[in-house]
Design a protein around this motif. Structure first.
Motif, short mmCIF file in Angstrom:
data_model
loop_
_atom_site.label_atom_id
_atom_site.label_comp_id
_atom_site.label_asym_id
_atom_site.label_seq_id
_atom_site.Cartn_x
_atom_site.Cartn_y
_atom_site.Cartn_z
N TRP A 127 34.68 -19.03 22.64
CA TRP A 127 33.93 -19.43 21.44
C TRP A 127 32.56 -18.78 21.46
CZ3 TRP A 127 36.93 -22.68 24.26
CH2 TRP A 127 37.86 -23.48 23.60
N THR A 137 28.79 -19.34 20.36
CA THR A 137 27.96 -20.47 19.94
C THR A 137 26.79 -20.03 19.07
OG1 THR A 137 26.52 -20.31 21.88
CG2 THR A 137 28.51 -21.65 22.10
N ILE A 181 31.56 -27.54 17.26
CA ILE A 181 32.10 -26.70 18.33
C ILE A 181 32.31 -27.51 19.61
CG2 ILE A 181 29.91 -25.82 19.29
CD1 ILE A 181 31.24 -23.06 19.44
#
Length: 261
Positions: free
Chosen positions: A233, A235, A243
């Protein structure tokens, strides 16, 4: 005094470290245990990457391989620096040395002359907001202060690479896990500040989803043993609560899948 840790020559490389199909097995025969299997990972110069996963998934093993403390069973690890620095959960400072002398130690081992290394140690202690504590020994410092000294010492280990124009690389294995919540929050913020000021690439191991999202530009999730990259992922500009929820759900799936196997 102002800390000036920027490379004297801009980096021209595109990765601080690259792992390709890395596998690590401990032991032989029927009792062999595979900790990592087919890990591909690239960390860019100056990038902050958090490795996340359940206990025993191979996060620390991966860090040890990158640090050169162990060798992969197969696959390759390519570093653009010969001096990756490691920071552990325990500060591991030399108890008979002052804070300043602890920070000087890697510079001394690298052959830096006394005057230059004392000046650089002073700059690094200022960077971690401990310029007034250089004369104190570890037992005179709080747990959070000892970790700041350990951070300054780790940064000192990366200076040779920066001066050669190659990206510095700092490997951090749950360095704040043993601290109380308030001290941990403070040091997380301080780490981000130091990272931004130095431009050092960081690979940070944690099992805490919120810590990973708060610190990293990228979060890499490893599966349960054997560790493989399950998902990544970014950020940057992400909605933090969303998230965190997404990563937490995926981590629970990984853990549940391992338990059911």
């Amino acid at each position: 005094m102002t800390a000036t840790l920027e490379p004297t020559v801009p980096s021209t490389v595109d990765a601080a470290v690259t792992l390709s199909a890395v596998r690590k097995t401990f032991g032989h025969g029927p009792h062999a245990v595979t900790a990592l299997d087919g890990v591909d990972l690239r960390v860019a110069p100056g990038e902050f990457v958090c490795l996340l996963g359940a206990s025993g998934c191979g996060k620390s093993t991966l860090l040890n391989l990158v640090a050169g403390l162990d060798a992969p069973t197969s696959g390759s690890i390519t570093l653009t620096t010969s001096r990756p620095a490691v920071m552990f959960q325990e500060a591991a400072l030399m108890p008979w040395l002052t804070a300043a002398r602890n920070v000087e130690l890697p510079l001394r081992l690298a052959g830096v002359k006394r005057g230059a290394r004392r000046e650089k140690a002073g700059e690094l202690l200022e960077l971690v907001r401990l310029s007034e504590a250089g004369h104190k020994r570890p037992h005179e410092l709080s747990g959070g202060m000892r970790q700041r000294v350990a951070l300054a010492r780790a940064l000192a280990s990366t200076l040779g690479s920066a001066e050669e124009g190659t990206p510095g690389l700092l490997l951090m294995d749950e360095p704040f896990a043993a601290l109380d919540a308030i001290t941990r929050d403070v040091l997380q913020a301080e780490l981000v500040r130091v990272w931004r000021e130095t431009g050092t690439a960081i690979v940070f191991v944690t099992h805490d989803v919120r810590e990973a999202v708060r610190l990293g530009q990228r979060v890499v999730l490893l599966s349960s043993r054997p560790g493989r990259v399950v998902r990544e992922w970014s950020t940057v500009d992400a909605d933090e609560p969303a998230i965190v929820q997404d990563i937490t759900a995926r981590l629970r799936e990984v853990i549940s899948g391992h338990a059911a196997a």
